[in-house]
Design an enzyme around this catalytic site. Structure first.
Site, PDB file in Angstrom:
ATOM      1  N   ASP A  21       0.784  -1.334   0.262  1.00  0.00           N
ATOM      2  CA  ASP A  21       0.025   0.038  -0.043  1.00  0.00           C
ATOM      3  C   ASP A  21       1.032   1.221   0.021  1.00  0.00           C
ATOM      4  OD1 ASP A  21      -2.136   1.844   0.443  1.00  0.00           O
ATOM      5  OD2 ASP A  21      -2.215   1.486   2.626  1.00  0.00           O
ATOM      6  N   ASN A  23      -0.724   4.753  -0.092  1.00  0.00           N
ATOM      7  CA  ASN A  23      -1.431   5.889   0.309  1.00  0.00           C
ATOM      8  C   ASN A  23      -2.075   5.747   1.685  1.00  0.00           C
ATOM      9  OD1 ASN A  23      -3.311   4.003  -0.345  1.00  0.00           O
ATOM     10  ND2 ASN A  23      -4.595   5.513  -2.027  1.00  0.00           N
ATOM     11  N   ASP A  25      -4.383   3.697   2.659  1.00  0.00           N
ATOM     12  CA  ASP A  25      -5.710   3.211   2.817  1.00  0.00           C
ATOM     13  C   ASP A  25      -5.969   1.752   3.200  1.00  0.00           C
ATOM     14  OD1 ASP A  25      -5.095   1.891   0.483  1.00  0.00           O
ATOM     15  OD2 ASP A  25      -6.827   2.793  -0.567  1.00  0.00           O
ATOM     16  N   ASP A  98      -3.932 -10.119 -16.038  1.00  0.00           N
ATOM     17  CA  ASP A  98      -4.989 -11.157 -15.719  1.00  0.00           C
ATOM     18  C   ASP A  98      -6.182 -10.953 -16.672  1.00  0.00           C
ATOM     19  OD1 ASP A  98      -6.294 -13.272 -14.421  1.00  0.00           O
ATOM     20  OD2 ASP A  98      -5.007 -12.822 -12.563  1.00  0.00           O
ATOM     21  N   ASP A 199      -8.245 -16.444 -16.804  1.00  0.00           N
ATOM     22  CA  ASP A 199      -8.657 -16.981 -15.792  1.00  0.00           C
ATOM     23  C   ASP A 199      -9.866 -17.967 -16.184  1.00  0.00           C
ATOM     24  OD1 ASP A 199      -9.424 -16.268 -12.612  1.00  0.00           O
ATOM     25  OD2 ASP A 199     -11.412 -16.241 -13.637  1.00  0.00           O
ATOM     26  N   GLU A 256      -5.645 -20.475 -17.165  1.00  0.00           N
ATOM     27  CA  GLU A 256      -5.948 -21.337 -15.800  1.00  0.00           C
ATOM     28  C   GLU A 256      -7.020 -22.399 -16.120  1.00  0.00           C
ATOM     29  OE1 GLU A 256      -7.682 -20.496 -11.347  1.00  0.00           O
ATOM     30  OE2 GLU A 256      -8.640 -19.513 -12.926  1.00  0.00           O
ATOM     31  N   HIS A 329      -2.851 -17.005  -5.533  1.00  0.00           N
ATOM     32  CA  HIS A 329      -3.558 -16.439  -4.689  1.00  0.00           C
ATOM     33  C   HIS A 329      -4.884 -17.212  -4.289  1.00  0.00           C
ATOM     34  CE1 HIS A 329      -5.419 -15.993  -8.510  1.00  0.00           C
ATOM     35  NE2 HIS A 329      -6.389 -15.596  -7.913  1.00  0.00           N
ATOM     36  N   ASP A 330      -4.882 -18.311  -4.837  1.00  0.00           N
ATOM     37  CA  ASP A 330      -6.207 -19.247  -4.430  1.00  0.00           C
ATOM     38  C   ASP A 330      -5.738 -20.577  -3.617  1.00  0.00           C
ATOM     39  OD1 ASP A 330      -7.928 -17.768  -5.847  1.00  0.00           O
ATOM     40  OD2 ASP A 330      -7.628 -19.241  -7.838  1.00  0.00           O
TER      41      ASP A 330
HETATM   42  C1  NOJ Z   1     -10.045 -18.348 -10.536  1.00  0.00           C
HETATM   43  C2  NOJ Z   1      -9.245 -17.197 -10.123  1.00  0.00           C
HETATM   44  O1  NOJ Z   1      -8.057 -17.400  -9.560  1.00  0.00           O
HETATM   45  C3  NOJ Z   1      -9.922 -17.250  -8.879  1.00  0.00           C
HETATM   46  O2  NOJ Z   1      -9.471 -16.189  -7.712  1.00  0.00           O
HETATM   47  C4  NOJ Z   1     -11.310 -16.462  -8.864  1.00  0.00           C
HETATM   48  O3  NOJ Z   1     -12.236 -16.315  -7.716  1.00  0.00           O
HETATM   49  C5  NOJ Z   1     -12.120 -17.322  -9.795  1.00  0.00           C
HETATM   50  N1  NOJ Z   1     -11.199 -17.809 -11.145  1.00  0.00           N
HETATM   51  C6  NOJ Z   1     -13.187 -16.469 -10.795  1.00  0.00           C
HETATM   52  O4  NOJ Z   1     -12.778 -15.686 -11.416  1.00  0.00           O
END
Ligand code: NOJ
Length: 559
Positions: A21, A23, A25, A98, A199, A256, A329-330
């Site tokens: 970050d 600024n 927030d 992305d 995605d 993905e 990130h998942d």
């Molecule tokens: C895969 C993404 O990596 C995930 O973070 C997202 O929630 C789903 N696709 C839906 O876009």
């Protein structure tokens, strides 16, 4: 095989909300990223993959886009983004964006129009059906719990959303949808970006009959995977996209693809088919999930992990290309998941890195992986921010599950494990923000942070640097063939790479025991062995019987 730049690259994923970050927030932003580009350069990475920064109501942290050509206010402006791109290029790095085009946000102007009435020109941009016997059009379950259909009173019909109800699926059967998306892609490419991470791109073609999924007793909804994963027209669509957009630029693409098999993976990535450069498969990420899905915790086995990764290595050996990843990130943090985040954290993190980076393919590093960031165990569901986690929790509690059991699964599998702020230093909130972070910092930041890692020559960070430097120096890491050794050993991951008469032998101990192995008598055992890298100072020279310390990893070059 031809020598495209992305085959020789190492990619670093930034999840902007949690990176830096600028600024105050409490939310990461683009100027924050700019301030950390020198760090990424020092690490040695070639390509940055930026999770979505587009305008979004943030139902799913930017994976629900309401304007493809605008930057999310919280992250900055298009001008900031342009400056970031220039600064990335100035440092000799590249940027891939992305691309979320299986669905939009329900606040995208197309959907706002589409839901108004059946005659609206945008109606057919999405997938609408009347209800069946007063219920949803079919029994599919959404990835974020509940039905995959949402009733829309304006027209007395339902729309399909494979994710949240604020993420309506686009109708790829409609040519105008495809042309508008291609246009938008060109708009970004013309700004000079270097590619896309796409995605759930293997979900774009649905079986037009939208049949019911196989019902499971005791469950209200069923999986519709068979009818939209790798659906009937996905290959023609990707070929069309390649011809109309990608072919005109020197870019990299990675799709993905949940549910993709190695055979399908080859179809998506074989060069002559002109679709994508590589895919993210999930087979190795699913090995700790039981029949009930990701929250149904299951013990995983190294034998299965080796089998899966080796199968992909071999399937794409001569045609197509692999992506290599442990984290994104998942996913939960790899050192907590397949390693050890207590006593052996540093060794395990380096061992996992070695095992992955010496395989054939393009390695991806997810922010914080390079300092061995771990899972987090928030005590209350109120501390979680992720829509998937929160919806699942409430659904399971409503169905009578024990809250402690559900929290236990969340501690192991929640996507928020990956989304706690990047740990930069030991100051308040780990140097991520001077405000209140949108999600709590992992309490271990005083020990695990970038500043500490950079100051320690033996840190995980410097080990990753070395792995990346080796890849640049040793073409065998990019081009060598792959062969698994000791497939049935339950603690050791051992493999050999070969290229033009030289070999790499990679040995990794996935356990906290001392393990002795006997190497097979192969011709490479007679060659001169040089130690390339190891996470243990006390390693032995290469002999037929090797003893590996807990979580030790060692790589020899033989020629
Ligand atoms: C895969 C993404 O990596 C995930 O973070 C997202 O929630 C789903 N696709 C839906 O876009």
């Amino acid at each position: 095989m031809s020598n495209q730049w992305w085959k020789e690259s190492v990619v670093y994923q930034i999840y902007p909300r949690s990176f830096q970050d600028s600024n105050g927030d409490g939310i990461g932003d683009i100027r924050g990223i700019i301030s950390r580009l020198d760090y990424l350069k020092e690490l040695g990475i070639d390509v940055i993959w930026l999770s979505p920064v587009y305008q979004s109501p943030n139902d799913d942290n930017g994976y629900d886009i309401s304007d493809y050509k605008a930057i999310m206010h919280e992250f900055g402006t298009l001008k900031d983004w342009e400056e970031m791109l220039a600064e990335i290029h100035k440092r000799g790095m590249k940027l891939i964006m992305d691309l979320v085009i299986n669905h939009t946000s329900d606040e995208h102007p197309w959907f706002i129009e589409a839901r108004k009435d059946k005659e609206n020109p945008y109606r057919d941009y999405y997938i609408w059906r009347p209800g069946k016997n007063g219920k949803e059009p079919n029994n599919w379950e959404a990835a974020f719990s509940g039905s995959a259909w949402q009733y829309s009173a304006e027209t007395d019909e339902y729309y399909l959303h494979l994710f949240s109800k604020k993420q309506p699926d686009l109708n790829w059967e409609n040519k105008n949808v495809r042309l508008e998306l291609y246009d938008m892609m060109r708009w970004w490419l013309d700004k000079g970006i270097d590619g896309f991470r796409m995605d759930v791109i293997n979900f774009i073609s649905k079986d037009p009959a939208l049949p019911d999924g196989e019902a499971v007793s005791g469950k209200k909804y069923a999986s519709g995977h068979a009818y939209f994963m790798n659906g009937p027209k996905v290959h023609p669509y990707l070929q069309e996209m390649h011809e109309q957009v990608l072919a005109k630029y020197d870019v990299m693409t990675v799709g993905e693809m949940p549910g993709v098999t190695p055979e399908e993976g080859k179809l998506y990535t074989a060069e002559h088919r002109k679709e994508l450069d590589m895919v993210f498969h999930f087979e190795h990420m699913d090995i700790d999930s039981g029949p009930g899905g990701k929250w149904d915790l299951k013990a995983w086995s190294l034998v299965e992990l080796k089998l899966i990764l080796s199968k992909w290595q071999l399937a794409l050996a001569d045609e197509g290309w692999n992506s290599l990843y442990w984290n994104n990130h998942d996913q939960p943090r790899i050192v907590s998941r397949f390693g050890n985040d207590a006593e052996y954290r540093e060794k395990a993190a380096k061992m996992l890195a070695t095992t992955l980076h010496f395989m054939k393919g393009t390695p991806y590093i997810y922010q914080g992986e390079e300092i061995g960031m771990t899972n987090v165990s928030f005590e209350s569901i109120d501390d979680y921010q992720d829509i998937e986690t929160i919806n699942m929790y409430h659904e399971k509690i409503a169905n009578g599950s024990d809250p402690n059991e559900v929290l236990r699964a969340i501690h192991q599998k929640s996507r928020d494990n990956a989304r706690t702020p990047m740990q930069w230093d030991k100051s308040q909130h780990a140097g991520f923000t001077r405000g209140n972070p949108w999600i709590q910092v992992n309490p271990n930041y005083k020990e695990i942070n970038v500043q500490a890692a950079r100051n320690d020559p033996n840190s995980i960070f410097h080990y990753y640097r070395k792995l990346i430097q080796l890849r640049k120096k040793m073409p065998i890491m990019t081009h060598g063939s792959y062969q698994l050794l000791l497939p049935n050993h339950d603690a050791i991951f051992a493999y050999v790479r070969e290229w033009q008469g030289e070999y790499l032998l990679v040995l990794s101990n996935f356990s906290k025991e001392h393990v002795s192995i006997t190497l097979p008598k192969k011709q490479w055992m007679e060659k001169k062995a040089t130690l390339i890298i190891s996470n243990d100072s006390d390693h032995c020279s290469l002999v037929e019987m090797v003893e590996l310390q807990p979580y030790e990893s060692i790589v020899y070059h033989l020629s």
